[in-house]
Design an enzyme around this catalytic site. Structure first.
Site, short mmCIF file in Angstrom:
data_model
loop_
_atom_site.label_atom_id
_atom_site.label_comp_id
_atom_site.label_asym_id
_atom_site.label_seq_id
_atom_site.Cartn_x
_atom_site.Cartn_y
_atom_site.Cartn_z
N ASP A 467 0.84 -1.20 0.00
CA ASP A 467 0.00 0.00 0.00
C ASP A 467 0.88 1.25 0.00
OD1 ASP A 467 -2.31 1.53 0.15
OD2 ASP A 467 -3.03 0.65 2.01
N ASP A 538 -10.87 2.24 -2.98
CA ASP A 538 -11.38 1.91 -1.66
C ASP A 538 -12.91 1.91 -1.64
OD1 ASP A 538 -9.02 1.45 -0.42
OD2 ASP A 538 -8.82 3.44 0.48
C1 DGJ Z 1 -5.85 1.91 2.01
C2 DGJ Z 1 -6.23 0.68 1.24
O1 DGJ Z 1 -6.73 1.03 -0.01
C3 DGJ Z 1 -7.23 -0.12 2.08
O2 DGJ Z 1 -7.68 -1.24 1.36
C4 DGJ Z 1 -6.57 -0.51 3.37
O3 DGJ Z 1 -5.51 -1.39 3.11
C5 DGJ Z 1 -6.08 0.71 4.11
N1 DGJ Z 1 -5.25 1.53 3.27
C6 DGJ Z 1 -5.31 0.31 5.34
O4 DGJ Z 1 -4.75 1.39 5.97
#
Ligand code: DGJ
Length: 722
Positions: A467, A538
């Site tokens: 990430d 997200d």
């Molecule tokens: C952003 C990601 O897109 C989410 O799926 C998740 O992993 C969060 N970060 C965790 O902090």
């Protein structure tokens, strides 16, 4: 088969791909000039082109009558510069001198052979070599291009010192004159990525860019241009996509003479790079594609290119994963994860991924990032017992990491506060309570590689979700000097991220990696060259996902499009959507589960288990087959339908989604693309058989349930020619 040929009389090179031609030549001043990009032509035809068509005037918007292969700066050129250099004595601009060329055949991705052309030029007076690179493949119409710059002096030749590179695009793409032009690209934001826009191309200069250090949610580095007359199935489309995961700029120029030039590369306006004697600057690939089969054929050609030439491991089937993020957020511990893992395994999940919150003091987004050891209160015996249990349940184990970040409230920051991007005398702007580690620094990159390598060496980790949750700010490196070389961090940062991932993959060949950046903030061909799949957004609301997936798949294939089935109402939008609709949306990509399974009813669990099993039957076709858009989801309340056809054309999968129902608008039938009119097809569920000719002419009747959020999945087997 593709071919590259050279005609010495006119100094013309012709690149022939299976269905297209591309040609360039040197003019009398040795400038590399564009000749043709489009329909297949012979060498004799492209050689005749410059004499037959002299479009524009010398004072047209770009200055030159004929576009250069890379839009150099200086002289009588007035367009957007793609190559802009300031030499040590202050002189700017480029005057070309030809050095030579080389055509070669290479292995690509270990299997397909590719042909390359290297056209070597230099500045007529100053010690700068400029090499234009072209690569074509035998099974694709995509042409890869890039540029390298070499400071030709050695370090001992002290009379010449560093030069400044103000812009080094990878390539310029010139389109033919047409009566009109339209531009397609995506815009977006967090939780609303890849919104497709296809509008009249403005006259003047249109700049698509990211100044964030990452690819960005707001735009994605590709363009698709047509003369305003293409549609899904027909028409000429020229497109280009950049393989870079940091800041970037693509400028599209349209003159009143209706010529269009596209120039693109890494970096954004205002940064410059120092090139010392003996140094080389290599630019990323800016790939181009011409098709005459409309937007559908354009997307499918990009999908095939990604599958055959870009992905490191296209062959391995993408497993159905479960990700715990939406279920727990930061409330992670061994007992809770074990419970979710048991439920996930019972549903047919193949890979269990523990997300954020497992390490350091990371019980919220305010602390712990950078301290990559399991939280001892949450995992008293480390990760081993959970990983063992997940494997015992028959699933692979995946783990979330965010290596490029640090919370100021962390042990790492307390001991290495100089490791973050920063300037002297400037605030360090926190976003999501975190700062960006300066991955351009070799010590930071080595530290990141070492802990990641230890993590996957010491634990049986099958998958990492990598990430990256914020953009750069105060992108400085004070110790590195103030003379322009510090801007190099924008490039070196990305290269070091690439190098770490590449090294991890090489040393751990079974490790799979998902790219993520606060959703879809770092989706591009550069990241896809070293990951297996990416997280598009997200926002897991299935209705919003239809639009996001429509934009995402303009360029990127379903094989890399992670798609979770999550809770209803959705945690981001609050919208309630029935489970079958949510499943069908996820099943049109790499299906995964991401809800809080502990709160799902037995009925829901049974239904999702059935859908997971069904997905496994069709996923080869979805992940590797050809995708046909049968409708446009941007039409309000309209039907969205997509078709996937397996590579051997024996299986056809059709998804249809109807978010709202109206008595005056009954959905379907939906006309299928790419069905063989001579064959018959049988619906695997109902047993009903159809003539291919009727499926194409009248369509597939849809068996949609009544009410809002209706959806269907139809699987057709080709049974015979009739
Ligand atoms: C952003 C990601 O897109 C989410 O799926 C998740 O992993 C969060 N970060 C965790 O902090």
């Amino acid at each position: 088969m593709s071919e590259i040929t050279f005609s010495p009389g006119t100094r013309t090179w012709l690149l022939s791909t299976p269905h297209t031609s591309y040609a360039l030549r040197l003019d009398a001043t040795d400038a590399p000039c564009h000749v043709h990009w489009g329909e297949p032509l012979t060498m004799a035809q492209v050689e005749a082109l410059p004499g037959m068509y002299r479009p524009g005037r010398t004072d047209s918007f770009a200055g030159r009558r004929i576009a250069e292969e890379i839009a150099a700066d200086g002289g009588d050129r007035y367009g957007v510069p793609g190559l802009q250099v300031r030499f040590a004595d202050g002189t700017r601009g480029i005057e070309w001198a030809y050095l030579g060329y080389e055509i070669a055949e290479h292995e690509s991705n270990g299997q397909e052979s590719a042909l390359t052309l290297e056209l070597r030029l230099r500045d007529r007076h100053y010690p700068l070599a400029i090499t234009l690179h072209y690569r074509v493949f035998h099974d694709s119409d995509v042409i890869e291009r890039s540029l390298t710059l070499d400071h030709m002096r050695t370090v001992d030749e002290t009379e010449e010192s560093a030069l400044s590179v103000l812009r080094a695009d990878s390539a310029g793409w010139a389109l033919p004159m047409r009566a009109d032009y339209r531009g397609g690209h995506v815009v977006g934001d967090w939780a609303a990525e890849t919104q497709l826009r296809r509008d009249a191309l403005p006259w003047g200069e249109t700049v698509l860019t990211s100044r964030r250090g990452i690819t960005g949610h707001q735009a994605n580095p590709w363009v698709m241009l047509d003369a305003g007359d293409a549609d899904e199935r027909r028409g000429q489309v020229w497109s280009a996509a950049l393989a870079w995961s940091g800041s970037w700029r693509i400028a599209v120029q349209r003159g009143t003479d209706n010529r269009v030039l596209v120039t693109g590369g890494f970096g954004h306006d205002g940064v410059s790079w120092r090139l010392d004697p003996g140094e080389r600057l290599t630019t990323p690939t800016f790939a181009g594609l011409y098709t005459d089969g409309g937007f559908g054929a354009t997307s499918r050609a990009w999908h095939e290119y990604v599958l055959h030439q870009v992905l490191p491991d296209p062959q391995t089937v993408r497993p159905v994963l479960y990700n715990s993020w939406e279920a727990t957020e930061f409330d992670v511990d061994e007992a809770g994860q074990r419970k979710l893992a048991a439920q996930a395994a019972a549903l047919g999940v193949e890979l269990f991924v523990m997300d954020d919150g497992w390490f350091g003091a990371r019980t919220s987004d305010r602390a712990g990032l950078g301290d990559w050891t399991p939280n001892p209160e949450r995992f008293p015996d480390g990760l081993g017992p959970l990983i063992g249990e997940v494997h015992r349940l028959g699933m692979g184990f995946g783990l979330w990491v965010e290596p490029e970040m640090v919370n100021p409230d962390s042990e790492l920051y307390r001991s290495h506060s100089d490791w973050v991007l920063h300037f002297d005398n400037r605030e360090r702007t926190e976003l999501r309570s975190q700062l960006v580690l300066n991955f351009a620094r070799p010590d930071v990159a080595a530290w990141a590689h070492d802990w990641l390598d230890s993590l996957v060496t010491e634990h049986a980790i099958d998958f990492l979700k990598w990430d990256m949750n914020r953009s750069f700010s105060q992108a400085g490196w004070p110790e590195h000097g103030a003379d322009g070389s510090a801007d190099g961090l924008w490039i070196d940062y990305v290269r070091n991220v690439y190098a770490i991932i590449d090294r991890l993959r090489a040393d751990h060949p079974n490790l799979r990696i998902e790219g993520c950046s606060g959703g879809g903030g770092r989706v591009d061909l550069g990241m896809l060259a070293r990951t297996d799949q990416v997280w598009p957004s997200d926002n897991t609301d299935a209705l919003d996902r239809l639009t996001i997936q429509h934009g995402f798949t303009q360029l990127y294939p379903a094989r890399v499009m992670s798609a979770w089935v999550t809770d209803s109402p959705n945690s981001t939008t609050g919208r309630a959507i029935p489970l079958h609709f949510r499943c069908h949306v996820a099943m049109s990509g790499v299906m995964a589960l991401g809800g809080n399974l502990t709160e799902w009813s037995d009925h829901e669990l049974r239904e999702v288990a059935r859908e997971v099993a069904r997905y496994k039957e069709i996923r080869d076709t979805v992940q590797l087959g050809a995708r046909y858009r049968l409708s446009d989801p941007s039409v309000p309340s309209g039907l969205t339908a997509v078709q996937y056809t397996s590579t051997d054309e024996s299986e056809t999968v059709v998804f249809a989604w109807q978010p709202t129902r109206s008595i005056s608008r009954e959905p379907g039938p939906v006309r299928l693309a790419a069905v063989d009119p001579e064959s018959r097809y049988r619906d695997r569920d109902s047993g009903r058989a159809y003539d291919g000719a009727l499926l194409a002419a009248y369509g597939l009747p849809l068996d949609l349930p009544s009410g809002d959020y209706a959806s269907s999945l139809t699987v057709l087997d080709r049974i015979s020619a009739h």
